[in-house]
Design a protein around this motif. Structure first.
Motif: not given
Length: 474
Positions: A286-296, A393-401
């Protein structure tokens, strides 16, 4: 105890879900009646009222099944019970209001009606829960319906075992007696439990007593003798449970299951109930869908600004390491010049972070537009795509390089035992002030070890505050 667990879970899940549905209907009916007879604003909109009642019942069912709101119901005291009912009532009410808003039904229904419903439902459900719990526990203790359990153990283990069982015994089970295999005498108490048999008299005594299950704690018994003991007891028609003696690791959860067709004991540093994981994933979608609408909406403006200042692609992609070492491409709006990666090697001596991360104030690789979109976190918006497809995920840990990951110790790698997030404990804890990578890892592990849906929601609200007031942004 497999069957005991099954029966108690059925009662907790199904009977309480039904009870909560009945309480919801009664509470809403009383609230609607009060609104209809005392409100001077006109008659109640029955269509909206029925929809609200159905949504409340749906949300209540989803909460009990997915969130598992009635776990350990029969072990909760009245204070814990009240808090649990309060949390359920509040969550169901807010979720219903959100759904009605999207269904454009809130305008036709009095907010006061829902407030009255919430108060009535809180009190009614709490009273019914306490009454139901008291009736069920009384039934199992006075009617003989509980599972009668015989414990088979040894002298050196018996006293401690009885003490532990009394504290953790399933609510629908009853310790009726003990058999101490290495004892010569019988008919004495072991921590309040009567010892009625030893190795010589076990079968004679067990065969004449009311008995449903046998719990066996004989770690030093040869497997051949233990196998015969279980086989003989099973012939009496009772269920046998053998305590598995394995090592314990501090801070790890231990569980029994199968891998393929082999029985195994599993150890995990952190475990997430699949229902909570499902809710977390639903929130992500749900959060990603709303976020992608804002991104667009913002992309044309951000793209134009990026192109005008520094020619090159609008989006920046980089290989990152996700949950338990999985590789994926992360996406951001480009905030640096095209030669940023090459110039990073020249700037390493100015790194302000101690450890495996790179950070410096006034990084010359960042464009003017880049500084703005980083300060406002606009550069992170394309990552909603990574969230939608399940890489983040919306909340998690920072993905490293990949470079960072290749230098990880075993301790560092545990921060990847959960899906990485767009935000997390580090981001909302004054990230500009943290200059030690070990502190970042400490915050990530604190999040993993204490994870809950409530913690995720708290971090999301803190993230909004951090972004709006530019506190700790990099």
């Amino acid at each position: 105890m497999k069957e005991v667990g099954k029966k108690s879970r059925v009662i907790e899940v199904y009977s309480l879900t039904f009870i909560d549905l009945i309480c919801t209907m009664i509470s809403f009916g009383i609230a609607a009646l009060l609104r209809h007879t005392n409100d001077a604003n006109g008659p109640l909109d029955m269509e909206s009222a029925i929809m609200a009642c159905l949504l409340l019942m749906l949300c209540s069912t989803v909460y009990n099944v997915l969130i598992d709101g009635n776990r350990e119901f029969f072990k909760r005291d009245q204070y814990v019970e009240f808090v649990a009912v309060l949390k359920c009532t509040f969550t169901v009410l807010i979720t219903t209001l959100v759904l009605m808003f999207f269904l454009q039904s809130t305008y036709a229904l009095s907010r006061m009606l829902l407030v009255i419903y919430a108060v009535i439902n809180l009190l009614l459900t709490f009273i019914v829960h306490c009454t139901y719990k008291k009736m069920v526990l009384k039934h199992y203790t006075t009617s003989g319906a509980g599972n009668k359990v015989l414990v088979v153990t040894t002298t050196d283990r018996g006293t401690t075992l009885m003490e532990q069982l009394k504290l953790n015994l399933p609510w629908d089970s009853e310790l009726v007696a003990a058999c101490v295999m290495d004892s010569k005498k019988i008919e004495y108490d072991m921590n309040g439990i009567p010892v009625v048999a030893n190795a010589e008299s076990l079968y004679d005594v067990a065969g004449k007593m009311a008995l449903d299950e046998v719990l066996i704690d004989l770690p030093d018994y040869p497997s051949s003798e233990l196998k015969k003991l279980v086989s003989d007891l099973q012939q009496m028609g009772v269920a046998c449970h053998c305590i598995i003696h394995t090592f314990q690791i501090e801070g790890s959860a231990r569980s029994i299951g199968t891998f393929g067709n082999k029985p195994v004991v599993s150890y995990e540093k952190s475990t997430i109930d699949f229902r909570r994981a499902l809710v977390k994933r639903a929130i992500d979608i749900v959060g990603a869908t709303v976020g992608l609408l804002i991104t667009a909406v913002v992309t044309p403006f951000v793209a134009l600004a990026i192109k005008i200042e520094a020619p090159g692609p609008v989006f920046f992609s980089q290989e990152r390491v996700g949950r338990n070492g999985r590789r994926f491409k992360i996406y951001k709006f480009r905030s640096m010049y095209m030669d940023a990666e090459e110039r990073k090697k020249e700037l390493m001596e100015k790194n302000q972070m101690s450890g495996l991360m790179f950070k410096m104030d006034d990084d010359p690789r960042i464009t003017k537009v880049g500084k703005f979109i980083r300060k406002t976190s606009i550069d992170e918006l394309p990552q909603f795509y990574n969230i939608l497809v399940g890489q983040m995920s919306l909340v998690g840990t920072r993905p490293p390089t990949v470079d960072e990951f290749n230098q990880y110790s075993l301790y560092y790698k545990r921060r990847l035992s959960m899906t990485p997030g767009l935000t997390g404990m580090w981001q909302v804890s004054g990230r500009s002030n943290i200059t030690d990578f070990d502190e970042v890892v400490k915050l990530d592990l604190e999040y993993i070890d204490n994870w809950s849906l409530g913690l995720d929601i708290k971090i999301l609200f803190m993230t909004v505050y951090t972004v709006l007031f530019s506190r700790g942004a990099v």
